[in-house]
Enzyme design. Sequence first.
Site, PDB file in Angstrom:
ATOM      1  N   HIS A 154      21.308 -52.440 -29.412  1.00 45.69           N
ATOM      2  CA  HIS A 154      22.458 -52.683 -30.041  1.00 45.69           C
ATOM      3  C   HIS A 154      23.701 -52.670 -29.568  1.00 45.69           C
ATOM      4  CE1 HIS A 154      20.129 -52.195 -34.133  1.00 45.69           C
ATOM      5  NE2 HIS A 154      19.103 -51.600 -33.093  1.00 45.69           N
ATOM      6  N   ASP A 363      32.154 -54.001 -28.206  1.00 43.49           N
ATOM      7  CA  ASP A 363      31.311 -53.529 -29.221  1.00 43.49           C
ATOM      8  C   ASP A 363      30.194 -54.589 -29.446  1.00 43.49           C
ATOM      9  OD1 ASP A 363      30.329 -52.053 -31.453  1.00 43.49           O
ATOM     10  OD2 ASP A 363      32.338 -52.185 -32.553  1.00 43.49           O
TER      11      ASP A 363
HETATM   12  C1  G6P Z   1      25.550 -46.760 -32.440  1.00 43.65           C
HETATM   13  C2  G6P Z   1      24.674 -46.659 -31.822  1.00 43.65           C
HETATM   14  C3  G6P Z   1      23.373 -46.060 -32.565  1.00 43.65           C
HETATM   15  C4  G6P Z   1      23.825 -44.766 -33.016  1.00 43.65           C
HETATM   16  C5  G6P Z   1      25.258 -44.724 -33.792  1.00 43.65           C
HETATM   17  C6  G6P Z   1      25.771 -43.411 -34.183  1.00 43.65           C
HETATM   18  O1  G6P Z   1      25.897 -47.574 -33.693  1.00 43.65           O
HETATM   19  O2  G6P Z   1      24.295 -48.157 -31.527  1.00 43.65           O
HETATM   20  O3  G6P Z   1      22.271 -45.910 -31.722  1.00 43.65           O
HETATM   21  O4  G6P Z   1      22.952 -44.072 -33.929  1.00 43.65           O
HETATM   22  O5  G6P Z   1      26.081 -45.365 -33.145  1.00 43.65           O
HETATM   23  O6  G6P Z   1      25.953 -42.526 -32.997  1.00 43.65           O
HETATM   24  P1  G6P Z   1      24.995 -41.204 -32.996  1.00 43.65           P
HETATM   25  O7  G6P Z   1      25.044 -40.583 -31.789  1.00 43.65           O
HETATM   26  O8  G6P Z   1      25.804 -40.554 -34.015  1.00 43.65           O
HETATM   27  O9  G6P Z   1      23.751 -41.410 -33.412  1.00 43.65           O
END
Ligand code: G6P
Length: 465
Positions: A154, A363
């Site tokens: 992602h 991003d």
């Molecule tokens: C990004 C990443 C995700 C992640 C999210 C929130 O969007 O691509 O994989 O879940 O951030 O971050 P966290 O560390 O809170 O899961």
Amino acid sequence: MRLVVVSNRVTIPDRHEKATAGGLAVALREALERHGGLWFGWSGVVGAARQLRETQRGNVTYAVTDLSEAERESYYLGFSNRALWPIMHYRLGLTEFQRSDYMGYLGVNRRFARELAGMIRPDDVIWIHDYHLIPLAAELRRRGVTNRIGYFHHIPWPSADTLTALPFSATLVRTLAAYDLVGVQTRLDARNLVDCLVMLCGAKFDGRRVRLGLRETAVRAFPIGIDVEAFRRLAAASVRQAATPLRATRESLGERKLVIGVDRLDYSKGIVQRLEAFGQFLRSHPEERGRVGLLQIAPPSRSDVPEYAELDRMSDEVAGRLNAQLGEFDWTPIRVVKKAYSRTALAGLYRSAQVGLVTPMRDGMNLVAKEYVAAQNPADPGVLVLSRFAGAAQQLGEALIVNPYDTHEVAEAIRTALAMPKSERIRRFEALYQIIEASGIHWWTRCYLEALAGEPVAAEDVEPP
Ligand code: G6P
């Protein structure tokens, strides 16, 4: 075919949930509900028990496991978020590598593979998400899993030259060959990832597939989208119902215009640089003072990682300084709110903002940009100001595209957006809306899953429309 989704974080939905802005969780839940199946990953709980727990919601089974404190430190906070996250966002200076973190990362991937392998059925298609779980397919293969396995990355994929600064990067990249399909957000990410496999691991690339040893892996760009129609409806309904944050914001603004930014509190999002750009805009255009305000919503994220704690402090400091220098007794130019709002409240706020400021330093895609467009009133839409370093910029060329490192350029784009005639706003909005509608979340999951199943997809290589 049953769909098995694996991601680091799994949130079991309840009726009164609050979602943070955009991101992985919302998109995936929508995908699973359409296909039915199993979602496996970390419960978000840190504890000693580490039992696997299953919960049924509609046609989706959620199977979650806890992390131990040591696993959270090494796998999640350490290798995933202090090494992989910064380096993948081109921030070598912020990259902190510890061998023990890398061992912890491999250990959790091994344990996840052990727990998941017991739940896999022969006809399952397995879809693994994001940088926390790159070696998971290799671990599953080691346990004899022969199902189709796909990975979607992602976040950005940097150049081979950048990634080699990470110790063990070649070993890590090599584990990608265990997948049948690797998906990324943009063509640049795809090119970089293929380069890494070729240059760091000696893989062969025939223009479509990467060959490494006995395995063949397809690498393609699938730009992720949102459920445009659902978000549009949410925004329209939110305005009618005048949800509390929206009404309160409107009342506090009076006749003033609103510029909005919504991001996790993450250094990749360029929040501090954005605040500075707004300050620059007010300095360059003093006639705008008192007529417009910036609302930055920034739910805290990964606050146990020192670089995030520093950003938290810095953003308060910069907002405080700019407000003190530029504000008036009856007007505060910048409001930074560090908490999460419901999607309904966000949709309404996007719709009432004349400018959506989405200016990450880097991003993968950035779904806030797409949500901002989806939420607009077609008869009187706002203007999206978008960083060229967001994956979304590859599709949303009708936004005002800016370089977030250039404070003056962002400041002038805010000015241009606020002054843009309605006819031009409508023309740009219609072009953007058409694109996000044609490449929404259902398009994305369909294209990815068809490609993973080995069926022909609409285009030779899935291209952003
Ligand atoms: C990004 C990443 C995700 C992640 C999210 C929130 O969007 O691509 O994989 O879940 O951030 O971050 P966290 O560390 O809170 O899961």
